[in-house]
Design a protein around this motif. Structure first.
Motif, PDB file in Angstrom:
ATOM      1  N   VAL A   1      10.241 -11.963  12.884  1.00 24.02           N
ATOM      2  CA  VAL A   1       9.442 -10.878  12.329  1.00 24.02           C
ATOM      3  C   VAL A   1      10.303  -9.674  11.975  1.00 24.02           C
ATOM      4  CG1 VAL A   1       8.918  -9.601  14.446  1.00 24.02           C
ATOM      5  CG2 VAL A   1       7.244  -9.681  12.588  1.00 24.02           C
ATOM      6  N   CYS A   2       9.827  -8.944  10.991  1.00 22.42           N
ATOM      7  CA  CYS A   2      10.371  -7.636  10.642  1.00 22.42           C
ATOM      8  C   CYS A   2       9.187  -6.662  10.754  1.00 22.42           C
ATOM      9  CB  CYS A   2      10.905  -7.665   9.216  1.00 22.42           C
ATOM     10  SG  CYS A   2      11.356  -6.076   8.543  1.00 22.42           S
ATOM     11  N   LEU A   3       9.361  -5.587  11.495  1.00 20.46           N
ATOM     12  CA  LEU A   3       8.287  -4.619  11.685  1.00 20.46           C
ATOM     13  C   LEU A   3       8.579  -3.347  10.913  1.00 20.46           C
ATOM     14  CD1 LEU A   3       7.781  -5.091  15.525  1.00 20.46           C
ATOM     15  CD2 LEU A   3       6.386  -6.051  13.676  1.00 20.46           C
ATOM     16  N   ALA A   4       7.536  -2.691  10.477  1.00 19.45           N
ATOM     17  CA  ALA A   4       7.739  -1.521   9.617  1.00 19.45           C
ATOM     18  C   ALA A   4       6.599  -0.521   9.738  1.00 19.45           C
ATOM     19  CB  ALA A   4       7.861  -1.983   8.169  1.00 19.45           C
ATOM     20  N   TRP A   5       6.868   0.666   9.233  1.00 23.95           N
ATOM     21  CA  TRP A   5       5.852   1.702   9.066  1.00 23.95           C
ATOM     22  C   TRP A   5       5.710   2.005   7.579  1.00 23.95           C
ATOM     23  CZ3 TRP A   5       2.765   3.487  12.846  1.00 23.95           C
ATOM     24  CH2 TRP A   5       3.161   3.300  14.176  1.00 23.95           C
ATOM     25  N   PHE A   6       4.471   2.105   7.147  1.00 21.95           N
ATOM     26  CA  PHE A   6       4.137   2.537   5.804  1.00 21.95           C
ATOM     27  C   PHE A   6       3.227   3.758   5.926  1.00 21.95           C
ATOM     28  CE2 PHE A   6       5.421  -0.900   2.830  1.00 21.95           C
ATOM     29  CZ  PHE A   6       5.932  -1.788   3.757  1.00 21.95           C
ATOM     30  N   ARG A   7       3.058   4.456   4.828  1.00 23.43           N
ATOM     31  CA  ARG A   7       2.122   5.580   4.825  1.00 23.43           C
ATOM     32  C   ARG A   7       1.463   5.680   3.460  1.00 23.43           C
ATOM     33  NH1 ARG A   7       6.435  10.645   5.078  1.00 23.43           N
ATOM     34  NH2 ARG A   7       7.225  10.449   2.931  1.00 23.43           N
ATOM     35  N   GLN A   8       0.318   6.343   3.468  1.00 21.89           N
ATOM     36  CA  GLN A   8      -0.409   6.562   2.217  1.00 21.89           C
ATOM     37  C   GLN A   8      -1.050   7.922   2.243  1.00 21.89           C
ATOM     38  OE1 GLN A   8      -3.238   3.491   1.249  1.00 21.89           O
ATOM     39  NE2 GLN A   8      -3.257   4.078  -0.901  1.00 21.89           N
ATOM     40  N   GLY A   9      -0.584   8.790   1.360  1.00 14.62           N
ATOM     41  CA  GLY A   9      -1.172  10.112   1.242  1.00 14.62           C
ATOM     42  C   GLY A   9      -2.397  10.069   0.358  1.00 14.62           C
ATOM     43  N   THR A  10      -3.182  11.122   0.415  1.00 15.23           N
ATOM     44  CA  THR A  10      -4.402  11.198  -0.383  1.00 15.23           C
ATOM     45  C   THR A  10      -4.053  11.125  -1.867  1.00 15.23           C
ATOM     46  OG1 THR A  10      -5.445  12.563   1.319  1.00 15.23           O
ATOM     47  CG2 THR A  10      -6.444  12.559  -0.878  1.00 15.23           C
ATOM     48  N   GLY A  11      -4.663  10.173  -2.553  1.00 23.82           N
ATOM     49  CA  GLY A  11      -4.416  10.017  -3.970  1.00 23.82           C
ATOM     50  C   GLY A  11      -3.080   9.406  -4.327  1.00 23.82           C
ATOM     51  N   LYS A  12      -2.370   8.918  -3.326  1.00 30.00           N
ATOM     52  CA  LYS A  12      -1.045   8.326  -3.565  1.00 30.00           C
ATOM     53  C   LYS A  12      -1.048   6.840  -3.225  1.00 30.00           C
ATOM     54  CE  LYS A  12       1.406  12.614  -2.465  1.00 30.00           C
ATOM     55  NZ  LYS A  12       2.459  13.236  -1.614  1.00 30.00           N
TER      56      LYS A  12
ATOM     57  N   SER B   1       2.229  14.135   5.270  1.00 29.04           N
ATOM     58  CA  SER B   1       0.838  13.887   5.643  1.00 29.04           C
ATOM     59  C   SER B   1       0.348  12.583   5.033  1.00 29.04           C
ATOM     60  CB  SER B   1      -0.040  15.036   5.161  1.00 29.04           C
ATOM     61  OG  SER B   1       0.300  16.234   5.805  1.00 29.04           O
ATOM     62  N   GLY B   2      -0.517  11.902   5.779  1.00 27.75           N
ATOM     63  CA  GLY B   2      -1.088  10.666   5.271  1.00 27.75           C
ATOM     64  C   GLY B   2      -1.513   9.749   6.398  1.00 27.75           C
ATOM     65  N   MET B   3      -2.040   8.615   5.994  1.00 31.55           N
ATOM     66  CA  MET B   3      -2.377   7.585   6.969  1.00 31.55           C
ATOM     67  C   MET B   3      -1.132   6.728   7.163  1.00 31.55           C
ATOM     68  SD  MET B   3      -4.930   6.528   8.828  1.00 31.55           S
ATOM     69  CE  MET B   3      -6.493   6.869   8.020  1.00 31.55           C
ATOM     70  N   TYR B   4      -0.739   6.558   8.418  1.00 32.32           N
ATOM     71  CA  TYR B   4       0.451   5.776   8.739  1.00 32.32           C
ATOM     72  C   TYR B   4       0.032   4.412   9.281  1.00 32.32           C
ATOM     73  CZ  TYR B   4       3.704   9.555   7.890  1.00 32.32           C
ATOM     74  OH  TYR B   4       4.473  10.525   7.285  1.00 32.32           O
ATOM     75  N   TYR B   5       0.630   3.379   8.698  1.00 30.26           N
ATOM     76  CA  TYR B   5       0.281   2.010   9.043  1.00 30.26           C
ATOM     77  C   TYR B   5       1.470   1.274   9.637  1.00 30.26           C
ATOM     78  CZ  TYR B   5      -3.674   2.803   5.906  1.00 30.26           C
ATOM     79  OH  TYR B   5      -4.801   3.298   5.306  1.00 30.26           O
ATOM     80  N   CYS B   6       1.202   0.547  10.668  1.00 32.08           N
ATOM     81  CA  CYS B   6       2.162  -0.387  11.233  1.00 32.08           C
ATOM     82  C   CYS B   6       2.030  -1.704  10.451  1.00 32.08           C
ATOM     83  CB  CYS B   6       1.809  -0.590  12.712  1.00 32.08           C
ATOM     84  SG  CYS B   6       2.871  -1.688  13.613  1.00 32.08           S
TER      85      CYS B   6
END
Length: 123
Positions: free
Chosen positions: A32-43, A90-95
């Motif tokens: 496995v490779c693990l990561a963090w992603f994020r998504q800002g409002t409107g992005k 700022s944004g939603m951060y996803y594992c």
């Protein structure tokens, strides 16, 4: 079945620090490779950092020198230490989990997502 659950999000001021955690299960550290992603409002969702091993990590240019990804394999927890935070962080951060053989900071490479944790940075 892979399960990922993020925690640690919150609201804070620019310049402050925050550590996100992701409790995981159902994967093999050898593949496995693990990561963090994020998504800002409107992005669009974007890759922040990924880890294959303690010596094999990658970061988005926008967070280099400020964020650190790490993992505790004994506890099955993935971390993201975020320092010198900016409003644009700022944004939603996803594992996220990916196959080690296809490990890129691109949403299309992700095989499993967590539900996300919100980070809001005010100026």
């Amino acid at each position: 079945q892979v399960r990922l659950e993020e925690s640690g999000g919150g609201s804070l001021q620019a310049g402050e620090s925050l550590r996100l955690s992701c409790a995981g299960s159902g994967y093999d550290y050898d593949t496995v490779c693990l990561a963090w992603f994020r998504q800002g409002t409107g992005k669009e969702r974007e890759g922040v950092a990924r880890i294959v091993s303690d010596r094999n990590t990658r970061y988005a240019e926008s967070v280099k020198g400020r964020f650190t990804i790490s993992r505790d394999t004994a506890k099955d927890i993935l971390y993201l230490q975020m320092d010198s935070l900016k409003p644009e962080d700022s944004g939603m951060y996803y594992c996220a989990a990916m196959r080690r053989t296809w490990c890129f900071l691109e949403p299309s490479a992700v095989t499993d997502w967590g539900q996300g944790t919100q980070v809001t940075v005010s100026s």
